[in-house]
Design a protein around this motif. Structure first.
Motif, PDB file in Angstrom:
ATOM      1  N   SER A 131       0.830  -1.208   0.000  1.00 12.44           N
ATOM      2  CA  SER A 131       0.000   0.000   0.000  1.00 12.44           C
ATOM      3  C   SER A 131       0.863   1.256   0.000  1.00 12.44           C
ATOM      4  O   SER A 131       0.524   2.244  -0.659  1.00 12.44           O
ATOM      5  N   LEU A 132       1.985   1.232   0.706  1.00 16.73           N
ATOM      6  CA  LEU A 132       2.902   2.372   0.683  1.00 16.73           C
ATOM      7  C   LEU A 132       3.455   2.573  -0.724  1.00 16.73           C
ATOM      8  O   LEU A 132       3.474   3.690  -1.239  1.00 16.73           O
ATOM      9  N   LEU A 133       3.888   1.486  -1.342  1.00 15.18           N
ATOM     10  CA  LEU A 133       4.452   1.586  -2.696  1.00 15.18           C
ATOM     11  C   LEU A 133       3.415   2.100  -3.690  1.00 15.18           C
ATOM     12  O   LEU A 133       3.737   2.914  -4.567  1.00 15.18           O
ATOM     13  N   THR A 134       2.184   1.649  -3.563  1.00 17.74           N
ATOM     14  CA  THR A 134       1.110   2.117  -4.445  1.00 17.74           C
ATOM     15  C   THR A 134       0.879   3.612  -4.270  1.00 17.74           C
ATOM     16  O   THR A 134       0.755   4.354  -5.249  1.00 17.74           O
ATOM     17  N   LEU A 135       0.833   4.045  -3.029  1.00 15.48           N
ATOM     18  CA  LEU A 135       0.627   5.456  -2.735  1.00 15.48           C
ATOM     19  C   LEU A 135       1.780   6.305  -3.274  1.00 15.48           C
ATOM     20  O   LEU A 135       1.573   7.353  -3.888  1.00 15.48           O
ATOM     21  N   CYS A 136       3.004   5.834  -3.082  1.00  9.79           N
ATOM     22  CA  CYS A 136       4.171   6.561  -3.585  1.00  9.79           C
ATOM     23  C   CYS A 136       4.182   6.594  -5.111  1.00  9.79           C
ATOM     24  O   CYS A 136       4.507   7.625  -5.712  1.00  9.79           O
ATOM     25  N   GLN A 137       3.796   5.490  -5.742  1.00 12.97           N
ATOM     26  CA  GLN A 137       3.726   5.467  -7.204  1.00 12.97           C
ATOM     27  C   GLN A 137       2.702   6.475  -7.705  1.00 12.97           C
ATOM     28  O   GLN A 137       2.943   7.170  -8.700  1.00 12.97           O
ATOM     29  N   ARG A 138       1.593   6.581  -7.001  1.00 11.47           N
ATOM     30  CA  ARG A 138       0.585   7.587  -7.364  1.00 11.47           C
ATOM     31  C   ARG A 138       1.183   8.991  -7.279  1.00 11.47           C
ATOM     32  O   ARG A 138       0.909   9.852  -8.118  1.00 11.47           O
ATOM     33  N   GLY A 139       2.009   9.211  -6.252  1.00  9.82           N
ATOM     34  CA  GLY A 139       2.661  10.510  -6.098  1.00  9.82           C
ATOM     35  C   GLY A 139       3.609  10.811  -7.240  1.00  9.82           C
ATOM     36  O   GLY A 139       3.622  11.928  -7.778  1.00  9.82           O
ATOM     37  N   HIS A 140       4.394   9.818  -7.637  1.00 11.10           N
ATOM     38  CA  HIS A 140       5.328  10.009  -8.745  1.00 11.10           C
ATOM     39  C   HIS A 140       4.573  10.240 -10.051  1.00 11.10           C
ATOM     40  O   HIS A 140       4.975  11.098 -10.851  1.00 11.10           O
TER      41      HIS A 140
END
Length: 146
Positions: free
Chosen positions: A74-83
């Motif tokens: 979930s952290l990686l998904t959220l960070c990918q959304r940010g990028h």
């Protein structure tokens, strides 16, 4: 502007490499540092939307680096959304379109850090256990002395 896009593309690559091997913190530190540089440059240029999102992502990576957050899907998904949002912002900027703030995404990143921080503050530490043992020993000693 091209420097900003270069930083974002490099950050995208670092995120992918770190996601594959989260125990390797060199990519994470480079990712955080690149986003901090992007945030500062964007702030100087008056691009508040890019600066704010970059700071939020950098703060999240700092929390991971300091052990306050784990590398979860979930952290990686959220960070990918940010990028992805940063890339979109750069595209809007190149097309002379108005940048949209990513308030919801920034709030989700902040909430993730806040929840984890609160859980850490509420967790029992080794020192807490040692203090409890000392209190129990003192209580037992006073009971034996009566």
């Amino acid at each position: 502007m091209s420097e900003g896009m270069d930083l974002i593309v490099e950050a995208e690559d670092l995120l992918a490499r770190w996601a594959e091997q989260p125990e390797h913190l060199a990519e994470l530190v480079a990712l955080r540092d690149g986003l901090q540089l992007l945030a500062g440059s964007a702030e100087t240029a008056g691009l508040t939307e890019i600066s704010t999102l970059s700071h939020a992502l950098a703060d999240t990576y700092t929390a991971v680096n300091e052990g306050e957050l784990g590398c979860t899907p979930s952290l990686l998904t959220l960070c990918q959304r940010g990028h992805d949002a940063l890339i979109n912002m750069m595209d809007y900027l190149a097309a002379a379109q108005t940048l949209r703030p990513e308030d919801q995404l920034i709030a989700e990143l902040q909430q993730l850090r806040d929840v984890t921080s609160a859980a850490i503050e509420d967790s029992v530490t080794v020192e807490d256990i040692e203090d409890l043992e000392e209190i129990e020993e003192a209580s037992t000693a006073s009971d034996d002395g009566d």
